[in-house]
Design an enzyme around this catalytic site. Structure first.
Site, PDB file in Angstrom:
ATOM      1  N   LEU A 150      17.634  47.964  70.160  1.00 38.69           N
ATOM      2  CA  LEU A 150      16.398  47.386  69.662  1.00 38.69           C
ATOM      3  C   LEU A 150      16.771  46.338  68.628  1.00 38.69           C
ATOM      4  O   LEU A 150      17.775  46.476  67.921  1.00 38.69           O
ATOM      5  CB  LEU A 150      15.505  48.448  69.006  1.00 38.69           C
ATOM      6  CG  LEU A 150      14.818  49.470  69.917  1.00 38.69           C
ATOM      7  CD1 LEU A 150      14.031  50.467  69.074  1.00 38.69           C
ATOM      8  CD2 LEU A 150      13.909  48.797  70.936  1.00 38.69           C
ATOM      9  N   ASP A 151      15.979  45.275  68.523  1.00 35.44           N
ATOM     10  CA  ASP A 151      16.221  44.268  67.494  1.00 35.44           C
ATOM     11  C   ASP A 151      16.201  44.921  66.114  1.00 35.44           C
ATOM     12  O   ASP A 151      15.545  45.949  65.900  1.00 35.44           O
ATOM     13  CB  ASP A 151      15.148  43.174  67.541  1.00 35.44           C
ATOM     14  CG  ASP A 151      15.238  42.331  68.795  1.00 35.44           C
ATOM     15  OD1 ASP A 151      16.310  42.338  69.434  1.00 35.44           O
ATOM     16  OD2 ASP A 151      14.243  41.664  69.126  1.00 35.44           O
ATOM     17  N   LYS A 152      16.867  44.306  65.174  1.00 32.83           N
ATOM     18  CA  LYS A 152      16.989  44.844  63.816  1.00 32.83           C
ATOM     19  C   LYS A 152      15.633  45.245  63.233  1.00 32.83           C
ATOM     20  O   LYS A 152      15.488  46.328  62.658  1.00 32.83           O
ATOM     21  CB  LYS A 152      17.654  43.799  62.909  1.00 32.83           C
ATOM     22  CG  LYS A 152      17.737  44.208  61.452  1.00 32.83           C
ATOM     23  CD  LYS A 152      18.369  43.110  60.606  1.00 32.83           C
ATOM     24  CE  LYS A 152      18.377  43.499  59.133  1.00 32.83           C
ATOM     25  NZ  LYS A 152      18.989  42.425  58.289  1.00 32.83           N
ATOM     26  N   ARG A 250       9.039  39.120  72.296  1.00 33.61           N
ATOM     27  CA  ARG A 250       8.687  38.186  71.230  1.00 33.61           C
ATOM     28  C   ARG A 250       8.572  36.758  71.754  1.00 33.61           C
ATOM     29  O   ARG A 250       7.635  36.023  71.401  1.00 33.61           O
ATOM     30  CB  ARG A 250       9.719  38.279  70.107  1.00 33.61           C
ATOM     31  CG  ARG A 250       9.769  39.659  69.459  1.00 33.61           C
ATOM     32  CD  ARG A 250      11.061  39.898  68.710  1.00 33.61           C
ATOM     33  NE  ARG A 250      11.194  38.998  67.578  1.00 33.61           N
ATOM     34  CZ  ARG A 250      12.319  38.850  66.873  1.00 33.61           C
ATOM     35  NH1 ARG A 250      13.400  39.553  67.229  1.00 33.61           N
ATOM     36  NH2 ARG A 250      12.364  38.033  65.860  1.00 33.61           N
TER      37      ARG A 250
END
Length: 331
Positions: A150-152, A250
């Site tokens: 998962l993205d930060k 996103r």
């Protein structure tokens, strides 16, 4: 285009990166351009490299103020950082489920999944190594147990493998798209339709290599969305991925004019997306103070257990910052 050419012999390890300025690129200073292109670079570091003669344009040394032209070939030679090690760290984890084969964690915002250049500590892997001595080693020593990412600043559920066998079987499910994953996001604007499919190829941005962009020559990417609730200038949506590209949700949502609320990278902190009058613009600014990241959460995950062959399913609550935004909207 980027080319890495490590040196050998008694010299310290170095690598050369090559960039070709694409057609249509607006003229800009080379230090600004390279700051956007080189991972974990800062403008100060780039300027020091230029002053040291480590940056050449068309084979010649230049100054930081050099204005780039389309077609310019940039070679930058950098020291190769030492290979990092993943070490255990006593970092609290929210564990939703654990057994002998795997565990499910609820990743918080601000936590990088695994160590990499610039993020050697404080990652999910560091926390996992402290929690368990049994983690799969299929990927590498820097990514023990990590089946997906998962993205930060994206929160939510992640599955972690404790055995190599579990890792292989879980990874196969991700590859075949049989994993059932659902994301919830708060996004700008209202939708004309209650559901839809976004199909747009994705590739690294030619203008900023740290970003992803819609590109005709990129890899296919498909995102399904369904509107759960609409507010005056924001919407709560449910999303499912048919493909798993970097930053897919996103970028896709920004592409159709509905950036994820709070997303600093893809326009989510700009109230222009809501077409707001002054009064509502102030309300939006107050809502943005409640969340410093993209309002995106991996809410559910379902898959076939690698040992029992039973299909299992896990769900998590929205994190406090997203709840605060929704509460302020009257949800």
């Amino acid at each position: 285009m980027t080319v890495s050419e490590p040196t050998t012999g008694s010299e310290s390890a170095r690598e050369t990166l090559r960039f070709v300025v694409p057609e249509g690129e607006h003229r800009k200073r080379i230090d600004i351009y390279l700051t956007r292109q080189v991972e974990n670079a800062t403008r100060t570091k780039v300027q020091r490299a230029i002053d040291a003669g480590a940056v050449l344009v068309n084979g010649k040394a230049i100054r930081s103020s050099y204005q780039l032209n389309p077609g310019d070939v940039i070679d930058i030679t950098l020291p190769r950082p030492p290979r990092p090690q993943a070490l255990p760290e006593d970092i609290p984890l929210t564990i939703v489920h654990e057994d002998d084969e795997m565990l499910i964690v609820n990743k918080p915002a601000g936590m990088v999944t695994h160590p990499a250049y610039g993020n050697y500590t404080g990652t999910l892997v560091n926390a996992l190594l402290h929690h368990s001595r049994s983690l799969s080693r299929v990927r590498s020593d820097l990514r023990p147990g990590i089946v997906h990412r998962l993205d930060k600043d994206t929160t939510g559920l992640m599955v972690v493998a404790k055995t190599d066998r579990a890792h292989t079987l879980l990874a196969a499910q991700f590859s075949k798209r049989t994993i059932d994953r659902e994301y919830w996001a708060i996004v700008w604007g209202r939708f004309g339709e209650p559901s839809g499919i976004i199909e747009a190829n994705l590739a690294r941005s030619k203008k900023d290599r740290k970003k992803v962009a819609v590109s005709a020559d990129g890899k296919p990417a498909v995102t399904e969305y369904r509107v759960l609730k609409e507010f005056e200038f924001l919407s709560l949506v449910r999303l499912k991925l048919r493909t798993g590209r970097t930053h897919q949700i996103r970028v896709h949502l920004a592409h159709i004019g509905h950036p994820v609320f709070g997303d600093p990278t893809y326009g989510g902190r700009n109230d222009q997306w809501g077409g707001l009058e002054k009064k509502k613009s102030k309300q939006a600014a107050n809502l943005l103070k409640l969340i410093s990241r993209q309002a995106l959460h991996a809410k559910t995950i379902g898959f076939v257990h690698p040992a029992t062959n039973e299909r299992i399913f896990f769900e998590s609550d929205l994190p406090p910052d997203m709840q605060d935004v929704l509460r302020s909207l009257g949800a």
